[in-house]
Design an enzyme around this catalytic site. Structure first.
Site, PDB file in Angstrom:
ATOM      1  N   PRO A   1       0.844  -1.200   0.000  1.00 61.78           N
ATOM      2  CA  PRO A   1       0.000   0.000   0.000  1.00 61.78           C
ATOM      3  C   PRO A   1       0.875   1.243   0.000  1.00 61.78           C
ATOM      4  CG  PRO A   1       0.042  -1.027   2.184  1.00 61.78           C
ATOM      5  CD  PRO A   1       0.775  -1.950   1.264  1.00 61.78           C
TER       6      PRO A   1
ATOM      7  N   GLN B   1      -6.407  -1.352   3.234  1.00 58.36           N
ATOM      8  CA  GLN B   1      -5.603  -0.991   4.400  1.00 58.36           C
ATOM      9  C   GLN B   1      -6.257   0.166   5.136  1.00 58.36           C
ATOM     10  OE1 GLN B   1      -1.705   1.151   4.603  1.00 58.36           O
ATOM     11  NE2 GLN B   1      -0.942  -0.783   5.449  1.00 58.36           N
TER      12      GLN B   1
ATOM     13  N   CYS C   1       3.244   3.196   9.074  1.00 63.00           N
ATOM     14  CA  CYS C   1       3.465   4.480   8.409  1.00 63.00           C
ATOM     15  C   CYS C   1       3.970   5.517   9.406  1.00 63.00           C
ATOM     16  CB  CYS C   1       2.171   4.963   7.757  1.00 63.00           C
ATOM     17  SG  CYS C   1       2.351   6.536   6.883  1.00 63.00           S
TER      18      CYS C   1
ATOM     19  N   LYS D   1       0.286  -4.703   9.140  1.00 61.34           N
ATOM     20  CA  LYS D   1       1.558  -4.338   8.515  1.00 61.34           C
ATOM     21  C   LYS D   1       2.305  -3.442   9.481  1.00 61.34           C
ATOM     22  CE  LYS D   1       3.722  -2.796   4.220  1.00 61.34           C
ATOM     23  NZ  LYS D   1       4.639  -1.749   4.720  1.00 61.34           N
TER      24      LYS D   1
ATOM     25  N   ASN E   1       8.923  -7.133   3.888  1.00 58.51           N
ATOM     26  CA  ASN E   1       8.854  -5.934   3.062  1.00 58.51           C
ATOM     27  C   ASN E   1      10.074  -5.075   3.388  1.00 58.51           C
ATOM     28  OD1 ASN E   1       7.022  -2.873   3.410  1.00 58.51           O
ATOM     29  ND2 ASN E   1       7.731  -3.706   1.493  1.00 58.51           N
TER      30      ASN E   1
ATOM     31  N   GLY F   1      13.184  -2.692   0.964  1.00 59.54           N
ATOM     32  CA  GLY F   1      14.459  -2.780   0.265  1.00 59.54           C
ATOM     33  C   GLY F   1      14.555  -3.853  -0.795  1.00 59.54           C
TER      34      GLY F   1
ATOM     35  N   ARG G   1       7.902   0.589  -3.934  1.00 55.76           N
ATOM     36  CA  ARG G   1       8.334   1.494  -4.994  1.00 55.76           C
ATOM     37  C   ARG G   1       9.044   0.788  -6.149  1.00 55.76           C
ATOM     38  NH1 ARG G   1       6.568   3.736  -1.005  1.00 55.76           N
ATOM     39  NH2 ARG G   1       5.877   5.906  -1.031  1.00 55.76           N
TER      40      ARG G   1
END
Length: 337
Positions: free
Chosen positions: A14, A67, A97, A136, A208, A210, A231
């Site tokens: 997300p 999410q 986040c 997450k 998750n 890198g 990304r």
């Protein structure tokens, strides 16, 4: 069907302002198996805001997870009850986040400081959700010692009934680092996340942070139940074309070649439908600029989408024009070589 019971999972993370329904439609054209996530949607926004705009999506996006952001159990429950009619395959709670926006609302990564409260939230969400409830998170925040806090955090949320936990293998620094820096500066600790999987063999745990390509993803999947790219999947969207083969056990996770002409036609038809319901072409094309990484003509492709698609009255023909400038055959040779 619970997708967490079907084997290894590849997910696209997300990402606020990026993984909207148009982005997810594009990603689904490239992979039928990838698990797709919405942007984080704050529970208050679902309760008081434009629900249809926030929650509606195309049937072709399945499996797709919603999410949620929030720290009030009652509001999260209400948001889940509202979202139930939209048919999401999973509800995910954001505990990772680090942005100022979530800090002001005391949710996101702030919740890492209070695993008991996160467990309370998960338990409340589980009581009303008919689909998997997942979390997450980060490995810790600020001065926390991840080796000390992460095992307790996982024990709490798993004990509360979380169906899966996705772990971003970095700390979040709530002061002193921007959200962008929080994705890059804190060091990655894959061994710690691997250890959490070994200690919780019967619980789905994904990794998750890198991960930049499918070769790396495949290596993580040798240990973990799932792997999540953010990304890297957005900036180099074409790599998603290799996901299904990787999940099927293909020994060669090298980039697969999308069916570019079918993709072009699908996106043109989709763009036409978006425009027909009051949207604009660039709502769709802004997510397509990462399609031709490494291809001759890719720069011109991006220029056309960035400049022409924003013009008043721009239509699907802009997509066709952009595809026309790419040397697809040369790109195929490059991938093969």
């Amino acid at each position: 069907m619970n997708h967490y019971q079907t084997g290894k999972i590849f997910a696209v993370a997300p990402m606020i302002d990026w993984t909207d329904r148009h982005c997810r439609f594009l990603h689904r054209q490239l992979s039928k198996k990838a698990l797709l996530y919405t942007e984080m949607v704050v529970a208050d926004a679902i309760i008081h805001g434009p629900r249809e705009r926030l929650l509606s999506f195309s049937e072709v996006e399945h499996p797709v997870a919603l999410q949620l952001g929030g720290s009030d159990a009652g509001k999260l429950v209400q948001a889940i009850e509202i979202a139930a009619g939209y048919g999401y395959d999973e509800i995910n709670l954001n505990v990772g986040c680090p942005s100022d926006r979530v800090q002001s609302g005391t949710f996101g990564a702030c919740l890492m400081r209070d695993p008991a409260h996160v467990a309370h939230l998960v338990a409340a969400m589980k009581r009303v959700s008919t689909v998997p409830v997942t979390v997450k998170c980060r490995i810790g925040v600020d001065d926390q010692e991840p080796q000390e806090v992460l095992p307790e955090f996982l024990a709490r949320v798993i004990g509360a009934g979380a169906d899966a936990v996705w772990i971003h293998a970095r700390k979040a620094w709530l002061q002193g680092l921007s959200p962008k820096e929080n994705r890059e500066v804190p060091p990655l600790d894959y061994p710690l996340v691997y250890a959490m999987k070994r200690e919780n063999p019967d619980v789905f745990i994904g990794i998750n942070g890198g991960i930049t390509d499918l070769a790396q993803a495949a290596k993580h999947l040798e240990v973990m139940d799932g792997v999540m790219l953010g990304r890297a999947a957005y900036y180099n969207t074409g790599l998603l074309a290799g996901v299904d083969a990787m999940l099927s056990g293909d020994a060669d996770p090298s980039p697969a070649e999308p069916d570019w002409l079918t993709l072009r036609d699908s996106m043109m038809a989709y763009a036409e439908s978006v425009i027909g319901t009051g949207g604009r072409l660039n709502h769709v094309t802004r997510h397509m600029v990462g399609l031709f990484q490494g291809y001759a003509g890719a720069r011109r492709f991006r220029q056309i989408l960035s400049s022409e698609a924003t013009r008043p009255g721009a239509g699907p023909e802009v997509i066709a024009a952009a595809f026309d400038v790419v040397d697809i055959q040369a790109g195929q040779k490059m991938l093969a070589g």
